[in-house]
Structure formats: structure tokens, C-alpha cells
Design a protein around this motif. Structure first.
Motif, PDB file in Angstrom:
ATOM      1  N   TRP A  27      -8.096  -5.227 -79.134  1.00  0.00           N
ATOM      2  CA  TRP A  27      -9.364  -4.512 -79.278  1.00  0.00           C
ATOM      3  C   TRP A  27     -10.383  -5.004 -78.250  1.00  0.00           C
ATOM      4  O   TRP A  27     -11.101  -4.201 -77.643  1.00  0.00           O
ATOM      5  CB  TRP A  27      -9.903  -4.686 -80.689  1.00  0.00           C
ATOM      6  N   CYS A  28     -10.435  -6.316 -78.033  1.00  0.00           N
ATOM      7  CA  CYS A  28     -11.354  -6.866 -77.036  1.00  0.00           C
ATOM      8  C   CYS A  28     -11.011  -6.358 -75.630  1.00  0.00           C
ATOM      9  O   CYS A  28     -11.903  -6.149 -74.796  1.00  0.00           O
ATOM     10  CB  CYS A  28     -11.323  -8.390 -77.073  1.00  0.00           C
ATOM     11  N   ALA A  29      -9.715  -6.179 -75.355  1.00  0.00           N
ATOM     12  CA  ALA A  29      -9.301  -5.708 -74.035  1.00  0.00           C
ATOM     13  C   ALA A  29      -9.541  -4.210 -73.857  1.00  0.00           C
ATOM     14  O   ALA A  29      -9.882  -3.756 -72.760  1.00  0.00           O
ATOM     15  CB  ALA A  29      -7.828  -6.033 -73.803  1.00  0.00           C
ATOM     16  N   LEU A  30      -9.364  -3.437 -74.932  1.00  0.00           N
ATOM     17  CA  LEU A  30      -9.450  -1.981 -74.823  1.00  0.00           C
ATOM     18  C   LEU A  30     -10.845  -1.435 -75.080  1.00  0.00           C
ATOM     19  O   LEU A  30     -11.147  -0.308 -74.657  1.00  0.00           O
ATOM     20  CB  LEU A  30      -8.474  -1.332 -75.815  1.00  0.00           C
ATOM     21  N   PRO A  90     -13.878  -2.102 -73.774  1.00  0.00           N
ATOM     22  CA  PRO A  90     -14.639  -1.635 -72.600  1.00  0.00           C
ATOM     23  C   PRO A  90     -14.136  -0.316 -72.042  1.00  0.00           C
ATOM     24  O   PRO A  90     -14.934   0.510 -71.575  1.00  0.00           O
ATOM     25  CB  PRO A  90     -14.445  -2.790 -71.597  1.00  0.00           C
ATOM     26  N   ILE A  91     -12.806  -0.114 -72.080  1.00  0.00           N
ATOM     27  CA  ILE A  91     -12.270   1.156 -71.582  1.00  0.00           C
ATOM     28  C   ILE A  91     -12.670   2.298 -72.502  1.00  0.00           C
ATOM     29  O   ILE A  91     -13.061   3.382 -72.035  1.00  0.00           O
ATOM     30  CB  ILE A  91     -10.741   1.057 -71.444  1.00  0.00           C
ATOM     31  N   LEU A  92     -12.576   2.081 -73.804  1.00  0.00           N
ATOM     32  CA  LEU A  92     -12.992   3.109 -74.752  1.00  0.00           C
ATOM     33  C   LEU A  92     -14.473   3.429 -74.600  1.00  0.00           C
ATOM     34  O   LEU A  92     -14.882   4.591 -74.685  1.00  0.00           O
ATOM     35  CB  LEU A  92     -12.694   2.655 -76.186  1.00  0.00           C
ATOM     36  N   TRP A  93     -15.277   2.409 -74.351  1.00  0.00           N
ATOM     37  CA  TRP A  93     -16.716   2.629 -74.173  1.00  0.00           C
ATOM     38  C   TRP A  93     -16.983   3.426 -72.892  1.00  0.00           C
ATOM     39  O   TRP A  93     -17.864   4.287 -72.864  1.00  0.00           O
ATOM     40  CB  TRP A  93     -17.446   1.298 -74.134  1.00  0.00           C
ATOM     41  N   ALA A  94     -16.208   3.137 -71.832  1.00  0.00           N
ATOM     42  CA  ALA A  94     -16.377   3.884 -70.591  1.00  0.00           C
ATOM     43  C   ALA A  94     -15.950   5.340 -70.765  1.00  0.00           C
ATOM     44  O   ALA A  94     -16.604   6.254 -70.249  1.00  0.00           O
ATOM     45  CB  ALA A  94     -15.578   3.224 -69.470  1.00  0.00           C
ATOM     46  N   VAL A  95     -14.854   5.574 -71.487  1.00  0.00           N
ATOM     47  CA  VAL A  95     -14.423   6.952 -71.758  1.00  0.00           C
ATOM     48  C   VAL A  95     -15.479   7.690 -72.551  1.00  0.00           C
ATOM     49  O   VAL A  95     -15.819   8.845 -72.260  1.00  0.00           O
ATOM     50  CB  VAL A  95     -13.076   6.949 -72.509  1.00  0.00           C
ATOM     51  N   SER A  96     -16.023   7.019 -73.560  1.00  0.00           N
ATOM     52  CA  SER A  96     -17.081   7.639 -74.355  1.00  0.00           C
ATOM     53  C   SER A  96     -18.322   7.901 -73.516  1.00  0.00           C
ATOM     54  O   SER A  96     -18.928   8.972 -73.596  1.00  0.00           O
ATOM     55  CB  SER A  96     -17.422   6.740 -75.547  1.00  0.00           C
ATOM     56  N   ALA A 132      -4.447 -11.468 -85.076  1.00  0.00           N
ATOM     57  CA  ALA A 132      -4.919 -12.013 -83.804  1.00  0.00           C
ATOM     58  C   ALA A 132      -4.589 -11.079 -82.641  1.00  0.00           C
ATOM     59  O   ALA A 132      -5.417 -10.868 -81.744  1.00  0.00           O
ATOM     60  CB  ALA A 132      -4.305 -13.396 -83.570  1.00  0.00           C
ATOM     61  N   LEU A 133      -3.378 -10.501 -82.658  1.00  0.00           N
ATOM     62  CA  LEU A 133      -2.991  -9.581 -81.580  1.00  0.00           C
ATOM     63  C   LEU A 133      -3.852  -8.324 -81.582  1.00  0.00           C
ATOM     64  O   LEU A 133      -4.253  -7.835 -80.514  1.00  0.00           O
ATOM     65  CB  LEU A 133      -1.514  -9.212 -81.724  1.00  0.00           C
ATOM     66  N   VAL A 134      -4.154  -7.808 -82.761  1.00  0.00           N
ATOM     67  CA  VAL A 134      -5.018  -6.631 -82.852  1.00  0.00           C
ATOM     68  C   VAL A 134      -6.415  -6.957 -82.327  1.00  0.00           C
ATOM     69  O   VAL A 134      -7.041  -6.158 -81.612  1.00  0.00           O
ATOM     70  CB  VAL A 134      -5.077  -6.122 -84.305  1.00  0.00           C
TER      71      VAL A 134
END
Length: 280
Positions: free
Chosen positions: A27-30, A32-38, A21-23
Motif C-alpha cells: 500500500w505504501c508503494a502503490l 503515490p501511484i493511485l494518488w497520481a492517477v486520481s 506487513a506485505l499488504v
């Protein structure tokens, strides 16, 4: 199946479920940031494709940010506004928190409850009166319009500092009184140095709030020479609406200082949340 296996297996399953659940939440929180970096490294043709990794990283998108907006000037403005408001919040909120926590005067608790009641007032209700006050004072479209409204403390910051001062042992104050210290000396020399975790929490939260603020700068600032990074980003979005990779690159540059601040102040920030009871 033995007793030990029956005891261990449920605990192992609960641990696996918890970490899964924590992962998932992380993942849901990170994502959008990963998508913006990409996206900041993609070309305009592939930015809309459902593909996380760019085929050929376009580092020139970050260079284009500095050519399309006065980044360093806006960066200086944002640092100036956030720094001044954070310093004012720390000083005045800690001073008010000390008064509500340690000083005894008539109506103290009632006044504190009424002050906390301002947290229930929506931001949109206070925007228009604050705008009128700034216009009457002649501060619109000046740096003071970004600094003055948040400089003299807040109900949340006062509550945060009051809770921390209440957690400090009274022996510190009693010893200072025996040594002949005045209330100001007790606050400045004795209690405030022990309140560094709470001060760090208040400073970081205030900095992030001012750094990310968009509505108030949009109302107060017209000149680009005193604009913030958030206004610059919106200006780019309106003028270069088709250049999404450059916009994402600008967003990452704006986000980077916040990540660095949190990385530096992480330990004190977490400790401050723990000791003030904000973590639940």
C-alpha cells in the motif's frame, strides 16, 4: 487445547502478521501511484483536496497533454535512446561477462575486481568528465550524446552476465569445443541463447534507467525536437505550474510504457533475478 491447535495457532498468527506487513508495504508503494492517477482525473480546484476519488473525472486532462507538449516526438526520442542503449548494454556486457566467466587469461580476476570497483564511484563524479568529452567530440545537443555514453556496457551489467554464465554447465562448452567451435561461436550460438533470463533482466533494468533519466538529458539536450519525455514533463512543470492535473496525466502516460514492458517480461524478469542471485 490440543497439541494440533497449539501448533497450528502460532503458524496462523505468523501468516496473518506476514501478509499484513506485505499488504502495508504494498500500500505504501502503490498509494503515490493511485494518488497520481486520481489527480490526473481531477479538476484544478479539487486536486489539492485530501480526497482520493475525483468527483467528476476530467478525461480532458489527458487530451491537454498532447496539446501542451510534443508528446509523440518525445516518446519516439525516449524509445530510440532507451532501445539503443539497452541493445548495446546487452551485447557488450554479455560479451565481457562471457570473457570473465569462461576465458582464461592473465590478470582476469584482478581486472574484474577493478572493473567492479567503478561501481563505488558516485555518478556526480563522472558527469563532468563525460560532459567535457561530449563537448570536445562535438556531440552535445545531439542524439548521440544520449546513446554513446551508455552504449558500451557497464560494470553492473558485466557482473550480472558473468554470474549467469558461471551458472551454466561446462558440458555445453566442452561439447562445442569438440565440435570445433571457436570462442565466438561458443558465445554466440551456445551460451547466449541460454542466457535469455539474464539478458531480459539487463535489458529491462537498462530500459527503465534510460527512460527515467533526467540529469543527463538536462545537461546534454537543448533542443525540444530531440528532448526526452522527462525533459518535456519538467518543461511543462515550469511553464504550466498551476496545471497539476495535466502534469499528473502526463506522468501517467510516461509511466504506462514501463508498466506494459514489465507486464510482458514479468516471468523472464523474475526468473532472471532468481538465477543470477540478485534477489538475495
Amino acid at each position: 487445547m490440543g497439541l494440533a491447535e497449539r501448533v497450528i495457532k502460532p503458524s496462523v498468527m505468523r501468516g496473518i502478521a506476514l501478509y499484513t506487513a506485505l499488504v502495508g508495504i504494498a500500500w505504501c508503494a502503490l498509494f503515490p501511484i493511485l494518488w497520481a492517477v486520481s489527480g490526473s482525473l481531477k479538476s484544478e480546484g479539487e486536486v489539492t483536496r485530501p480526497k482520493l476519488l475525483p468527483g467528476h473525472p476530467q478525461w480532458s486532462n489527458y487530451r491537454d497533454v498532447f496539446s501542451l507538449m510534443p508528446f509523440w516526438r518525445m516518446f519516439f526520442n525516449s524509445v530510440l535512446y532507451a532501445g539503443c542503449v539497452s541493445a548495446g548494454q546487452v551485447f557488450f556486457c554479455s560479451l565481457a561477462g562471457y570473457a570473465f566467466a569462461r576465458l582464461r587469461f592473465r590478470g582476469r580476476d584482478t581486472l574484474f575486481v577493478l572493473y567492479l570497483g567503478t561501481l563505488m564511484v558516485p555518478l556526480t563524479v563522472t558527469v563532468i568528465p563525460q560532459f567535457i568529452l561530449m563537448r570536445v567530440a562535438g556531440l552535445t545537443d545531439t542524439p548521440w550524446a544520449m546513446i554513446v555514453p551508455g552504449l558500451f556496457g557497464s560494470a553492473f551489467g558485466t557482473y550480472l552476465m558473468r554470474q549467469f554464465f558461471l551458472s551454466l554447465p561446462t558440458e555445453l562448452e566442452e561439447a562445442a569445443i569438440l565440435d570445433g567451435c571457436s570462442p565466438w561461436q561458443i558465445y554466440w550460438r551456445i551460451l547466449l541463447p541460454h542466457a535469455k533470463p539474464a539478458v531480459m533482466v539487463l535489458a529491462v533494468l537498462t530500459w527503465v534507467n534510460v527512460w527515467n533519466d533526467f540529469l543527463w538529458p538536462l545537461l546534454m539536450i537543448q533542443r525540444m525536437s530531440i528532448a526526452t519525455l522527462t525533459l518535456g514533463l519538467v518543461h511543462m512543470q515550469g511553464e504550466y505550474v498551476a496545471r497539476w492535473p495535466v502534469l499528473m496525466a502526463a506522468s501517467m502516460l510516461i509511466l504506462l510504457p514501463l508498466i506494459l514492458i514489465y507486464a510482458v517480461a514479468q516471468r523472464a524478469f523474475i526468473r532472471g533475478i532468481a538465477v543470477t542471485g540478485l534477489g538475495g
